[in-house]
Scaffold this motif. Structure first.
Motif, PDB file in Angstrom:
ATOM      1  N   ALA A   1      -3.666   2.135   3.079  1.00 25.45           N
ATOM      2  CA  ALA A   1      -2.917   1.777   4.287  1.00 25.45           C
ATOM      3  C   ALA A   1      -2.642   0.291   4.449  1.00 25.45           C
ATOM      4  CB  ALA A   1      -3.664   2.279   5.526  1.00 25.45           C
ATOM      5  N   CYS A   2      -3.492  -0.553   3.874  1.00 30.35           N
ATOM      6  CA  CYS A   2      -3.435  -1.991   4.175  1.00 30.35           C
ATOM      7  C   CYS A   2      -2.916  -2.831   3.012  1.00 30.35           C
ATOM      8  CB  CYS A   2      -4.821  -2.506   4.560  1.00 30.35           C
ATOM      9  SG  CYS A   2      -5.523  -1.732   6.028  1.00 30.35           S
TER      10      CYS A   2
ATOM     11  N   PRO B   1       0.819  -1.223   0.000  1.00 33.18           N
ATOM     12  CA  PRO B   1       0.000   0.000   0.000  1.00 33.18           C
ATOM     13  C   PRO B   1       0.850   1.270   0.000  1.00 33.18           C
ATOM     14  CG  PRO B   1      -0.005  -1.001   2.164  1.00 33.18           C
ATOM     15  CD  PRO B   1       0.659  -1.979   1.255  1.00 33.18           C
ATOM     16  N   ARG B   2       0.261   2.346  -0.469  1.00 36.58           N
ATOM     17  CA  ARG B   2       0.982   3.617  -0.644  1.00 36.58           C
ATOM     18  C   ARG B   2       1.623   4.102   0.654  1.00 36.58           C
ATOM     19  NH1 ARG B   2      -0.331   8.715   0.348  1.00 36.58           N
ATOM     20  NH2 ARG B   2      -2.501   8.168   0.850  1.00 36.58           N
TER      21      ARG B   2
ATOM     22  N   ALA C   1     -10.514  -1.266  -3.114  1.00 35.29           N
ATOM     23  CA  ALA C   1     -10.951  -0.133  -3.935  1.00 35.29           C
ATOM     24  C   ALA C   1      -9.952   1.013  -3.872  1.00 35.29           C
ATOM     25  CB  ALA C   1     -12.325   0.344  -3.461  1.00 35.29           C
ATOM     26  N   PRO C   2      -9.264   1.343  -4.975  1.00 39.27           N
ATOM     27  CA  PRO C   2      -8.317   2.471  -4.981  1.00 39.27           C
ATOM     28  C   PRO C   2      -9.002   3.766  -4.528  1.00 39.27           C
ATOM     29  CG  PRO C   2      -8.099   1.178  -6.983  1.00 39.27           C
ATOM     30  CD  PRO C   2      -9.317   0.667  -6.284  1.00 39.27           C
ATOM     31  N   GLY C   3      -8.262   4.512  -3.714  1.00 43.08           N
ATOM     32  CA  GLY C   3      -8.805   5.777  -3.241  1.00 43.08           C
ATOM     33  C   GLY C   3      -9.370   5.733  -1.844  1.00 43.08           C
ATOM     34  N   THR C   4      -9.619   4.528  -1.321  1.00 46.29           N
ATOM     35  CA  THR C   4     -10.110   4.427   0.046  1.00 46.29           C
ATOM     36  C   THR C   4      -8.931   4.425   1.013  1.00 46.29           C
ATOM     37  OG1 THR C   4     -10.058   1.993   0.094  1.00 46.29           O
ATOM     38  CG2 THR C   4     -12.076   3.047  -0.728  1.00 46.29           C
TER      39      THR C   4
END
Length: 340
Positions: free
Chosen positions: A119-120, A42-43, A111-114
């Protein structure tokens, strides 16, 4: 052989419209092949790999006679552990979440953007019914379910470390005695704080999230596996979803037992969705007049069965007064050692 404990069957039954996560590899599922899926780092972790992370592991589908057992893993920055998973999204043991709720949580995780997606990180190991059974039924050195489960857990964790994620705390739902399992994990991951506990999926949010990853992946895998039985005839009375045909897949679920009885081939039993090592399957196959009994030769003890090495014989081992074996000399007699 494993059997199911008593449980709330309705909570274990997949939602009719279960979310098909990226962890569903259709070809492998239909072929009965075990596989592993890792979501991208994750980012919030990728941007700073030195950031301390917490990781949880849990399984779904240990007891069913139908479908795979799935191990799920979830990790995220330690600072967000409880605030994001427990307080914002209310993750809990997947067995107490309604099927639609856990499906929605998994969809948010993918879902991208959540904030969950950012985070996960998560991963799953799908252990097919076919592989579970073949390992448990090995004639020599059976690979029991506990050993298979421990190995799946260890490999998933190792693969996350191999990606460079700084995991400082690990929480695992126990298999057997928690102190024995914890000592084993501590020997393998000596620099990481490890907690193995009963009901860890209700105590630690990262294990709850891992439980959801595992359960929704199993639910969707059941739906994909049922494709081979779903009728293309719109007028057919055959159930249209795995939830209606197989139910939860547990031996205590009347839908699963009814389906097994109605769809048993007298010679082959069922397909790769069934765990033949379960007593449920064995009892159905051995019931009076239900199946065809097959006898397999014992290759180790039957003196009448020839082995390949029986053809490897020198002239010194062949006695002149013994009749010549036509099979052994089919392609010519062995060359005499004196030639060399």
């Amino acid at each position: 052989m494993e059997e199911a404990d008593s449980r709330d069957i309705s909570q274990d039954t997949p939602a009719d419209d279960v979310f098909i996560a990226p962890s569903i590899h259709e070809n492998e599922i239909l072929q009965g092949i075990s596989y592993t899926h890792h979501a991208p780092i994750p980012r919030l972790v990728q941007s700073e790999l030195s950031k301390e992370c917490v990781l949880g592991v849990d399984e779904a589908g240990r007891g069913p006679v139908l479908g795979p057992m799935v191990y799920g893993l979830c990790y995220l920055p330690l600072a967000l552990h409880r605030s994001l998973l427990a307080e914002t999204y209310r993750f809990d043991d997947s067995k107490v979440l309604k099927p639609k709720v856990r499906s929605n949580l998994m969809e948010a995780l993918c879902a991208p953007g959540t904030d969950l997606f950012d985070a996960c990180g998560w991963a799953t190991r799908v252990m097919s019914a076919q592989d579970i059974s073949s390992d448990m039924l090995k004639p020599l050195g059976a690979y029991n379910l506990n050993a298979q489960a421990m190995d799946a857990t260890i490999e998933l964790i190792k693969e996350v470390f191999a990606q460079g994620v700084n995991v400082t705390e690990i929480y695992v739902d126990t298999i057997g005695k928690e102190e024995v399992y914890q000592r084993k994990l501590e020997r393998i991951f000596p620099t990481t704080k490890i907690t193995v506990a009963k009901k860890a999926d209700s105590l630690y949010p990262c294990v709850s999230a891992a439980s959801v990853c595992a359960k929704v992946t199993r639910d969707a895998a059941l739906e994909v596996g049922y494709q081979t039985y779903r009728s293309s005839d719109s007028q057919s009375e055959e159930p249209t979803t795995s939830a209606r045909a197989w139910g939860s897949g547990y031996p205590g679920d009347p839908r699963a037992i009814a389906w097994l009885k109605q769809n048993m081939d007298p010679l082959f039993g069922w397909g790769n969705e069934c765990r033949f090592s379960w007593r449920t399957a064995k009892d159905l196959l051995e019931a009076k007049n239900s199946g065809i009994e097959v006898y397999w030769p014992d290759l180790n003890n039957d003196p009448h069965i020839m082995r390949m090495t029986d053809f490897y014989i020198t002239t010194l081992e062949m006695k002149a007064d013994e009749p010549e074996d036509e099979l052994i000399t089919w392609y010519g007699k062995p060359v005499a050692e004196s030639i060399f």
